[in-house]
Scaffold this motif. Structure first.
Motif, short mmCIF file in Angstrom:
data_model
loop_
_atom_site.label_atom_id
_atom_site.label_comp_id
_atom_site.label_asym_id
_atom_site.label_seq_id
_atom_site.Cartn_x
_atom_site.Cartn_y
_atom_site.Cartn_z
N LEU A 1 0.82 -1.20 0.00
CA LEU A 1 0.00 0.00 0.00
C LEU A 1 0.86 1.26 0.00
CD1 LEU A 1 -2.94 -0.80 2.46
CD2 LEU A 1 -2.95 -0.82 -0.04
N LEU A 2 1.93 1.25 0.80
CA LEU A 2 2.81 2.41 0.83
C LEU A 2 3.48 2.63 -0.52
CD1 LEU A 2 4.45 1.85 4.34
CD2 LEU A 2 2.55 3.37 3.76
N ALA A 3 3.83 1.53 -1.18
CA ALA A 3 4.43 1.64 -2.52
C ALA A 3 3.44 2.22 -3.51
CB ALA A 3 4.93 0.28 -2.98
N LEU A 4 2.17 1.86 -3.37
CA LEU A 4 1.15 2.37 -4.28
C LEU A 4 1.00 3.88 -4.16
CD1 LEU A 4 -1.10 1.87 -6.33
CD2 LEU A 4 -2.65 1.41 -4.42
N LEU A 5 1.19 4.41 -2.97
CA LEU A 5 1.09 5.85 -2.78
C LEU A 5 2.14 6.58 -3.62
CD1 LEU A 5 0.62 6.13 1.10
CD2 LEU A 5 -1.10 5.76 -0.68
#
Length: 274
Positions: free
Chosen positions: A219-223
């Protein structure tokens, strides 16, 4: 407490959905639980009716400038104003704002809310680039119809609280650089780096982010990877919602005595506070 940050669009579709970031507080840690895409109005309306308790930060204007409401002769009660605008329909609403804008002197075409100055936000009368007026027209009536509680504006279900967020306000405090674009040719490495730097600030915390963001690596990478910035904007709205929840009822961090026709943006300093 279930918390949501909502990156809104006035024309949701699969290619440009309403993006919802879900999270919860654990001390000074904001746990990011998931990101959800709402591709149409039925999906958004169903989201609003999810049983509480929950609090959401919504990225669209809840109200209109009182000056414009007075000049146009529209109702000065929020619920009645929202119902009036919904009854007008998009074409008549657009025509009324176009005519009103042309009636005003050059340099003062757009009336603003009291919160727009300190938040550096667009007037809700603006219909293009970005179409925040249409965002009000599509968003506010759905909050009313769903029975949401808007502190300082409208008494609804106290277990489902809606507050006006503005990711741009927090984004400017985290970075001076442009970080997003819906235009593919403008989705640059520099903008990606700006998103990465902003996420790093959210993870570390600091003067503008008293909460430290935590979440699964994907999820953090998607940001960072989402070049449109929709996912990051939803998380910025979530951070604003979490800060509001920490302030608690009845105001949730809003200045007391806000204009119930205009509303107030989370994190915008009232004029008296400098």
């Amino acid at each position: 407490m279930q918390l949501y940050g909502i990156d809104f669009t006035s024309a949701p579709r699969r290619a440009k959905a309403i993006t919802v970031a879900a999270g919860r507080l654990e001390g000074d840690r904001l746990l990011l639980d998931g990101l959800e895409a709402l591709p149409d109005w039925p999906a958004f309306e169903a989201f609003l009716r999810r049983p509480g308790p929950w609090l959401g930060g919504f990225d669209f204007p809840f109200g209109l400038p009182r000056e414009a409401v007075r000049d146009l002769g529209w109702p000065d009660d929020w619920a009645a104003l929202v119902a009036h605008c919904r009854a007008l329909g998009k074409a008549a609403f657009r025509a009324a704002l176009d005519a009103y804008r042309e009636s005003r002197p050059p340099g003062r075409r757009y009336a603003h809310r009291a919160t727009d100055g300190p938040a550096r936000s667009h007037s809700p009368l603006k219909l293009v680039n970005p179409p925040v007026g249409l965002m009000f027209l599509e968003g506010a009536p759905r909050l009313l119809e769903a029975g949401m509680h808007l502190p300082g504006m409208h008494a609804g279900d106290p277990a489902r609280v809606a507050l006006e967020a503005y990711p741009g306000l927090l984004a400017r405090r985290l970075s001076a650089h442009s970080y997003k674009s819906d235009t593919r040719s403008l989705q640059s490495a520099a903008r990606r780096q700006a998103r990465a730097d902003m996420v790093a600030c959210l993870l570390q915390g600091g003067p503008h982010v008293p909460l430290r963001l935590h979440g699964p690596q994907d999820l953090l990478a998607l940001l960072v990877d989402d070049a449109t910035g929709d996912a990051l904007d939803a998380v910025l709205a979530l951070v604003q919602a979490a800060s509001a929840w920490r302030c608690g009822p009845p105001h949730f961090g809003l200045p007391p005595g806000i204009d119930p026709v205009e509303g107030w943006i989370l994190g915008a300093e009232p004029p008296s506070a400098g």
